[in-house]
Design a protein around this motif. Structure first.
Motif, PDB file in Angstrom:
ATOM      1  N   ILE A  11       6.218  -5.729  -5.589  1.00  0.00           N
ATOM      2  CA  ILE A  11       5.107  -4.770  -5.652  1.00  0.00           C
ATOM      3  C   ILE A  11       5.064  -3.909  -4.393  1.00  0.00           C
ATOM      4  O   ILE A  11       4.888  -2.685  -4.458  1.00  0.00           O
ATOM      5  N   VAL A  12       5.252  -4.533  -3.241  1.00  0.00           N
ATOM      6  CA  VAL A  12       5.225  -3.791  -1.981  1.00  0.00           C
ATOM      7  C   VAL A  12       6.426  -2.843  -1.900  1.00  0.00           C
ATOM      8  O   VAL A  12       6.293  -1.718  -1.394  1.00  0.00           O
ATOM      9  N   ALA A  15       5.547   0.096  -3.898  1.00  0.00           N
ATOM     10  CA  ALA A  15       4.510   0.849  -3.193  1.00  0.00           C
ATOM     11  C   ALA A  15       5.102   1.665  -2.048  1.00  0.00           C
ATOM     12  O   ALA A  15       4.688   2.813  -1.820  1.00  0.00           O
ATOM     13  N   GLY A  18       6.703   4.747  -3.479  1.00  0.00           N
ATOM     14  CA  GLY A  18       5.684   5.719  -3.860  1.00  0.00           C
ATOM     15  C   GLY A  18       5.041   6.395  -2.665  1.00  0.00           C
ATOM     16  O   GLY A  18       4.826   7.617  -2.666  1.00  0.00           O
ATOM     17  N   LEU A  19       4.727   5.626  -1.630  1.00  0.00           N
ATOM     18  CA  LEU A  19       4.096   6.188  -0.435  1.00  0.00           C
ATOM     19  C   LEU A  19       5.024   7.162   0.287  1.00  0.00           C
ATOM     20  O   LEU A  19       4.582   8.205   0.779  1.00  0.00           O
ATOM     21  N   ALA A  55      -0.865   3.532   5.524  1.00  0.00           N
ATOM     22  CA  ALA A  55      -0.566   2.712   4.347  1.00  0.00           C
ATOM     23  C   ALA A  55       0.918   2.340   4.299  1.00  0.00           C
ATOM     24  O   ALA A  55       1.272   1.203   3.954  1.00  0.00           O
ATOM     25  N   THR A  56       1.782   3.259   4.671  1.00  0.00           N
ATOM     26  CA  THR A  56       3.220   2.967   4.692  1.00  0.00           C
ATOM     27  C   THR A  56       3.546   1.929   5.760  1.00  0.00           C
ATOM     28  O   THR A  56       4.368   1.039   5.543  1.00  0.00           O
ATOM     29  N   ALA A  59       2.404  -1.453   4.449  1.00  0.00           N
ATOM     30  CA  ALA A  59       3.293  -1.913   3.381  1.00  0.00           C
ATOM     31  C   ALA A  59       4.639  -2.351   3.936  1.00  0.00           C
ATOM     32  O   ALA A  59       5.212  -3.348   3.482  1.00  0.00           O
TER      33      ALA A  59
END
Length: 127
Positions: A11-12, A15, A18-19, A55-56, A59
């Motif tokens: 999941i990470v 993510a 995407g980020l 956020a990156t 993650a």
């Protein structure tokens, strides 16, 4: 526990992809002066840069922790010994290889001798 870490890891990873794709490149700032920056009002007046960078970073940290955890799980399932990856030497096979007969005959002290008569004479020579 390992399954949970694998799920979080995947999941990470998605993510992070995407980020990274959501972030603007350095050349995108020139378009903001012509009205392209109006779509960034969802993240506030500072834009999405600060939020997406944080956020990156979070993650990526979680990704590294889960990667390390999965490596520890894999090592514990493999036996956990640091010498486990070393090549295994079978002492019996090593001893057998040392004692094996060679195809090359051992002449010992006997050196091959050549007699002058064994060597053919060159054409036109007096020998």
């Amino acid at each position: 526990m390992e399954t949970l870490v694998v799920v979080v890891h995947v999941i990470v990873a998605v993510a992070i992809v995407g980020l990274v794709l959501l972030q603007q490149g350095k050349g995108a700032d020139a378009g903001a002066s012509f009205g392209a920056g109006a779509s960034q009002t969802v993240f506030g007046s500072s834009g999405s840069g600060n939020f997406l960078v944080k956020a990156t970073t979070i993650a990526a940290t979680i990704f590294f922790v889960t990667s390390l955890s999965l490596a520890i799980f894999a090592r514990s399932q493999a036996g956990g010994s640091m010498t486990q990856g070393q090549p295994v030497v079978n002492e019996a096979l090593l001893q057998e290889a040392n004692n094996a007969q060679s195809d090359v005959p051992d002449l010992g002290d006997q050196a091959p001798t050549t007699d002058q008569n064994d060597v053919p004479a060159l054409p036109g020579s007096d020998n």
